[in-house]
Design a protein around this motif. Structure first.
Motif, PDB file in Angstrom:
ATOM      1  N   LYS A 166       0.847  -1.210   0.000  1.00  0.00           N
ATOM      2  CA  LYS A 166       0.000   0.000   0.000  1.00  0.00           C
ATOM      3  C   LYS A 166       0.874   1.249   0.000  1.00  0.00           C
ATOM      4  O   LYS A 166       0.651   2.191  -0.759  1.00  0.00           O
ATOM      5  N   LYS A 167       1.881   1.238   0.872  1.00  0.00           N
ATOM      6  CA  LYS A 167       2.787   2.382   1.005  1.00  0.00           C
ATOM      7  C   LYS A 167       3.520   2.644  -0.322  1.00  0.00           C
ATOM      8  O   LYS A 167       3.592   3.780  -0.793  1.00  0.00           O
ATOM      9  N   HIS A 168       4.018   1.568  -0.925  1.00  0.00           N
ATOM     10  CA  HIS A 168       4.783   1.755  -2.166  1.00  0.00           C
ATOM     11  C   HIS A 168       3.877   2.186  -3.317  1.00  0.00           C
ATOM     12  O   HIS A 168       4.269   3.023  -4.145  1.00  0.00           O
ATOM     13  N   ALA A 169       2.674   1.636  -3.372  1.00  0.00           N
ATOM     14  CA  ALA A 169       1.743   2.023  -4.444  1.00  0.00           C
ATOM     15  C   ALA A 169       1.433   3.517  -4.320  1.00  0.00           C
ATOM     16  O   ALA A 169       1.398   4.241  -5.323  1.00  0.00           O
ATOM     17  N   PHE A 192       3.349   5.805  -2.950  1.00  0.00           N
ATOM     18  CA  PHE A 192       4.567   6.555  -3.291  1.00  0.00           C
ATOM     19  C   PHE A 192       4.706   6.679  -4.817  1.00  0.00           C
ATOM     20  O   PHE A 192       4.935   7.770  -5.345  1.00  0.00           O
ATOM     21  N   VAL A 193       4.542   5.550  -5.508  1.00  0.00           N
ATOM     22  CA  VAL A 193       4.726   5.560  -6.965  1.00  0.00           C
ATOM     23  C   VAL A 193       3.627   6.418  -7.614  1.00  0.00           C
ATOM     24  O   VAL A 193       3.895   7.199  -8.535  1.00  0.00           O
ATOM     25  N   LEU A 194       2.409   6.304  -7.108  1.00  0.00           N
ATOM     26  CA  LEU A 194       1.314   7.101  -7.668  1.00  0.00           C
ATOM     27  C   LEU A 194       1.587   8.598  -7.507  1.00  0.00           C
ATOM     28  O   LEU A 194       1.430   9.371  -8.469  1.00  0.00           O
ATOM     29  N   ASP A 195       2.022   9.006  -6.334  1.00  0.00           N
ATOM     30  CA  ASP A 195       2.334  10.435  -6.107  1.00  0.00           C
ATOM     31  C   ASP A 195       3.430  10.892  -7.064  1.00  0.00           C
ATOM     32  O   ASP A 195       3.349  11.971  -7.651  1.00  0.00           O
ATOM     33  N   PHE A 196       4.452  10.050  -7.234  1.00  0.00           N
ATOM     34  CA  PHE A 196       5.552  10.404  -8.137  1.00  0.00           C
ATOM     35  C   PHE A 196       5.034  10.516  -9.566  1.00  0.00           C
ATOM     36  O   PHE A 196       5.333  11.480 -10.285  1.00  0.00           O
ATOM     37  N   GLU A 197       4.242   9.533  -9.977  1.00  0.00           N
ATOM     38  CA  GLU A 197       3.781   9.481 -11.371  1.00  0.00           C
ATOM     39  C   GLU A 197       2.866  10.650 -11.727  1.00  0.00           C
ATOM     40  O   GLU A 197       2.914  11.151 -12.845  1.00  0.00           O
ATOM     41  N   ARG A 198       2.057  11.068 -10.769  1.00  0.00           N
ATOM     42  CA  ARG A 198       1.197  12.251 -11.016  1.00  0.00           C
ATOM     43  C   ARG A 198       2.064  13.433 -11.421  1.00  0.00           C
ATOM     44  O   ARG A 198       1.823  14.082 -12.430  1.00  0.00           O
ATOM     45  N   GLU A 199       3.109  13.689 -10.630  1.00  0.00           N
ATOM     46  CA  GLU A 199       4.005  14.823 -10.908  1.00  0.00           C
ATOM     47  C   GLU A 199       4.804  14.585 -12.187  1.00  0.00           C
ATOM     48  O   GLU A 199       5.040  15.507 -12.968  1.00  0.00           O
ATOM     49  N   ASN A 200       5.209  13.348 -12.372  1.00  0.00           N
ATOM     50  CA  ASN A 200       5.953  12.956 -13.568  1.00  0.00           C
ATOM     51  C   ASN A 200       5.145  13.296 -14.825  1.00  0.00           C
ATOM     52  O   ASN A 200       5.662  13.882 -15.792  1.00  0.00           O
ATOM     53  N   LEU A 243      -6.016   4.511 -11.381  1.00  0.00           N
ATOM     54  CA  LEU A 243      -6.701   3.224 -11.436  1.00  0.00           C
ATOM     55  C   LEU A 243      -5.695   2.098 -11.149  1.00  0.00           C
ATOM     56  O   LEU A 243      -5.973   1.178 -10.371  1.00  0.00           O
ATOM     57  N   TYR A 244      -4.516   2.222 -11.754  1.00  0.00           N
ATOM     58  CA  TYR A 244      -3.511   1.157 -11.630  1.00  0.00           C
ATOM     59  C   TYR A 244      -2.965   1.062 -10.203  1.00  0.00           C
ATOM     60  O   TYR A 244      -2.996  -0.011  -9.589  1.00  0.00           O
ATOM     61  N   TYR A 245      -2.465   2.193  -9.698  1.00  0.00           N
ATOM     62  CA  TYR A 245      -1.821   2.145  -8.364  1.00  0.00           C
ATOM     63  C   TYR A 245      -2.813   2.334  -7.210  1.00  0.00           C
ATOM     64  O   TYR A 245      -2.533   1.927  -6.088  1.00  0.00           O
ATOM     65  N   GLY A 246      -3.934   2.964  -7.524  1.00  0.00           N
ATOM     66  CA  GLY A 246      -4.912   3.219  -6.454  1.00  0.00           C
ATOM     67  C   GLY A 246      -5.852   2.040  -6.256  1.00  0.00           C
ATOM     68  O   GLY A 246      -6.351   1.808  -5.152  1.00  0.00           O
ATOM     69  N   LYS A 247      -6.144   1.305  -7.358  1.00  0.00           N
ATOM     70  CA  LYS A 247      -7.141   0.222  -7.255  1.00  0.00           C
ATOM     71  C   LYS A 247      -6.537  -1.153  -7.607  1.00  0.00           C
ATOM     72  O   LYS A 247      -6.647  -2.096  -6.823  1.00  0.00           O
ATOM     73  N   LEU A 248      -5.897  -1.240  -8.805  1.00  0.00           N
ATOM     74  CA  LEU A 248      -5.446  -2.562  -9.257  1.00  0.00           C
ATOM     75  C   LEU A 248      -4.342  -3.155  -8.361  1.00  0.00           C
ATOM     76  O   LEU A 248      -4.432  -4.315  -7.939  1.00  0.00           O
ATOM     77  N   MET A 249      -3.323  -2.361  -8.062  1.00  0.00           N
ATOM     78  CA  MET A 249      -2.222  -2.901  -7.236  1.00  0.00           C
ATOM     79  C   MET A 249      -2.709  -3.351  -5.855  1.00  0.00           C
ATOM     80  O   MET A 249      -2.405  -4.465  -5.430  1.00  0.00           O
ATOM     81  N   PRO A 250      -3.489  -2.498  -5.171  1.00  0.00           N
ATOM     82  CA  PRO A 250      -3.994  -2.971  -3.863  1.00  0.00           C
ATOM     83  C   PRO A 250      -4.838  -4.240  -4.007  1.00  0.00           C
ATOM     84  O   PRO A 250      -4.799  -5.124  -3.140  1.00  0.00           O
ATOM     85  N   PHE A 251      -5.540  -4.380  -5.118  1.00  0.00           N
ATOM     86  CA  PHE A 251      -6.356  -5.594  -5.338  1.00  0.00           C
ATOM     87  C   PHE A 251      -5.451  -6.807  -5.558  1.00  0.00           C
ATOM     88  O   PHE A 251      -5.666  -7.871  -4.983  1.00  0.00           O
ATOM     89  N   VAL A 252      -4.414  -6.620  -6.390  1.00  0.00           N
ATOM     90  CA  VAL A 252      -3.539  -7.751  -6.745  1.00  0.00           C
ATOM     91  C   VAL A 252      -2.683  -8.203  -5.552  1.00  0.00           C
ATOM     92  O   VAL A 252      -2.436  -9.388  -5.365  1.00  0.00           O
ATOM     93  N   TYR A 253      -2.238  -7.253  -4.739  1.00  0.00           N
ATOM     94  CA  TYR A 253      -1.319  -7.603  -3.639  1.00  0.00           C
ATOM     95  C   TYR A 253      -2.028  -7.972  -2.337  1.00  0.00           C
ATOM     96  O   TYR A 253      -1.389  -8.473  -1.411  1.00  0.00           O
ATOM     97  N   ALA A 254      -3.331  -7.719  -2.258  1.00  0.00           N
ATOM     98  CA  ALA A 254      -4.042  -8.008  -1.005  1.00  0.00           C
ATOM     99  C   ALA A 254      -4.012  -9.509  -0.714  1.00  0.00           C
ATOM    100  O   ALA A 254      -4.073 -10.335  -1.632  1.00  0.00           O
ATOM    101  N   ARG A 255      -3.887  -9.850   0.583  1.00  0.00           N
ATOM    102  CA  ARG A 255      -3.810 -11.265   0.980  1.00  0.00           C
ATOM    103  C   ARG A 255      -4.776 -11.541   2.117  1.00  0.00           C
ATOM    104  O   ARG A 255      -4.944 -10.712   2.995  1.00  0.00           O
ATOM    105  N   PHE A 256      -5.358 -12.724   2.049  1.00  0.00           N
ATOM    106  CA  PHE A 256      -6.141 -13.177   3.194  1.00  0.00           C
ATOM    107  C   PHE A 256      -6.202 -14.706   3.167  1.00  0.00           C
ATOM    108  O   PHE A 256      -7.103 -15.289   2.578  1.00  0.00           O
ATOM    109  N   PHE A 257      -5.194 -15.327   3.726  1.00  0.00           N
ATOM    110  CA  PHE A 257      -5.098 -16.797   3.824  1.00  0.00           C
ATOM    111  C   PHE A 257      -5.379 -17.510   2.497  1.00  0.00           C
ATOM    112  O   PHE A 257      -6.017 -18.559   2.481  1.00  0.00           O
ATOM    113  N   GLY A 258      -4.962 -16.913   1.397  1.00  0.00           N
ATOM    114  CA  GLY A 258      -5.118 -17.576   0.090  1.00  0.00           C
ATOM    115  C   GLY A 258      -6.463 -17.357  -0.569  1.00  0.00           C
ATOM    116  O   GLY A 258      -6.644 -17.613  -1.759  1.00  0.00           O
ATOM    117  N   VAL A 259      -7.450 -16.870   0.228  1.00  0.00           N
ATOM    118  CA  VAL A 259      -8.820 -16.767  -0.292  1.00  0.00           C
ATOM    119  C   VAL A 259      -8.924 -15.687  -1.368  1.00  0.00           C
ATOM    120  O   VAL A 259      -9.535 -15.901  -2.430  1.00  0.00           O
TER     121      VAL A 259
END
Ligand SMILES: Cc1cc2nc3c(=O)[nH]c(=O)nc-3n(C[C@H](O)[C@H](O)[C@H](O)COP(=O)(O)O)c2cc1C
Length: 242
Positions: A87-90, A92-100, A119-135
């Motif tokens: 979450k933290k890294h997503a 960070f990258v989003l803030d950088f990319e906005r300015e970029n 959409l990519y760093y705010g929604k997709l990355m948190p969705f892809v990296y989220a974990r909950f016991f494999g579910v």
């Protein structure tokens, strides 16, 4: 050395010359260069623990099964995967990319590009990296496989797949580090033969951190720490021009 010479020079060196000191600042610089490695979605879910303190070195060497590369190393770098920081890294990258985008994209394209990044760093990355016991991974896998019936879709989205993704990127950083070290005339030996639980404890790593590999560093003593000639499969056996 040019790049080809550096790549030929790099060997897994398993015993180092204690008389030849390495400058920790040069090693640190090689780690800065390691961060230039390509990595999945630029999430940079890695950390590098550069160990120089003798007591901790001994503890880390023990966790590396006291393999000779570790027990004779004057410095050891441990590459660590931090999927838990997604979450933290997503953010960070989003803030950088906005300015970029504001700095470098044509005015009329900026809004759309920023939206895509959000959409990519705010929604997709948190969705892809989220974990909950494999579910959550199972749900993503089912979703991805269903979508792939209709259009090409990335299928490696289970929690274990994402773990592989993060380790792949960290290993690329490790390889970049070893090449940078060879360029300095410094030697390395990647190790995965280690006790990850003991190593995590020695480095006081949090539960969510995972050891990628440990890399003892030093300077070779002639050919002493090198196990003979380099062994590689015949290139024709692994090269397919298609
Ligand atoms: C991920 C990884 C883990 C490794 N683990 C060990 C290890 O635990 N002990 C060891 O002596 N060598 C280890 N090696 C070194 C390999 O044995 C070595 O890279 C291989 O034999 C090729 O030799 P070269 O690096 O000199 O070209 C490892 C290498 C990699 C990439």
């Amino acid at each position: 050395m040019n790049l080809e010479e550096v790549l030929n020079y790099r060997r897994s060196v398993r015993a180092y010359d204690k008389e030849k000191p390495m400058d920790p600042e040069r090693v640190k610089h090689c780690l800065e260069l390691a961060t230039l490695a390509p990595n999945s979605s630029n999430m940079q879910l890695w950390e590098f623990y550069h160990i120089t303190e003798p007591k901790l070195l001994a503890e880390v060497s023990r966790a590396c099964l006291d393999q000779k590369a570790a027990s004779t190393a004057s410095q050891i770098v441990v590459f660590v995967v931090r999927r838990d920081l997604y979450k933290k890294h997503a953010r960070f990258v989003l803030d950088f990319e906005r300015e970029n985008i504001r700095r470098n994209s044509p005015k009329e394209r900026q809004d759309k590009r920023i939206k895509d990044r959000e959409l990519y760093y705010g929604k997709l990355m948190p969705f892809v990296y989220a974990r909950f016991f494999g579910v959550l991974g199972l749900f993503r896998k089912l979703l991805a496989n269903t979508i792939s019936i209709f259009r090409p879709m990335m299928l490696e989205v289970s929690e274990n797949d994402v773990r592989v993704v993060a380790h792949k990127s960290c290993a690329l950083a490790a390889q970049t580090f070893m090449i940078a070290m060879a360029n300095e005339g410094y030697d390395t030996c990647p190790l995965e033969g280690l006790d990850s639980r003991r190593l995590k404890k020695a480095l006081k790593l949090p539960h969510g951190a995972e050891i990628n590999m440990a890399i003892p560093c030093g300077i070779r003593d002639g050919n002493k720490g090198i196990w003979g000639e380099r062994c590689r499969l015949p290139f024709e056996d692994v090269y397919r021009r298609v």
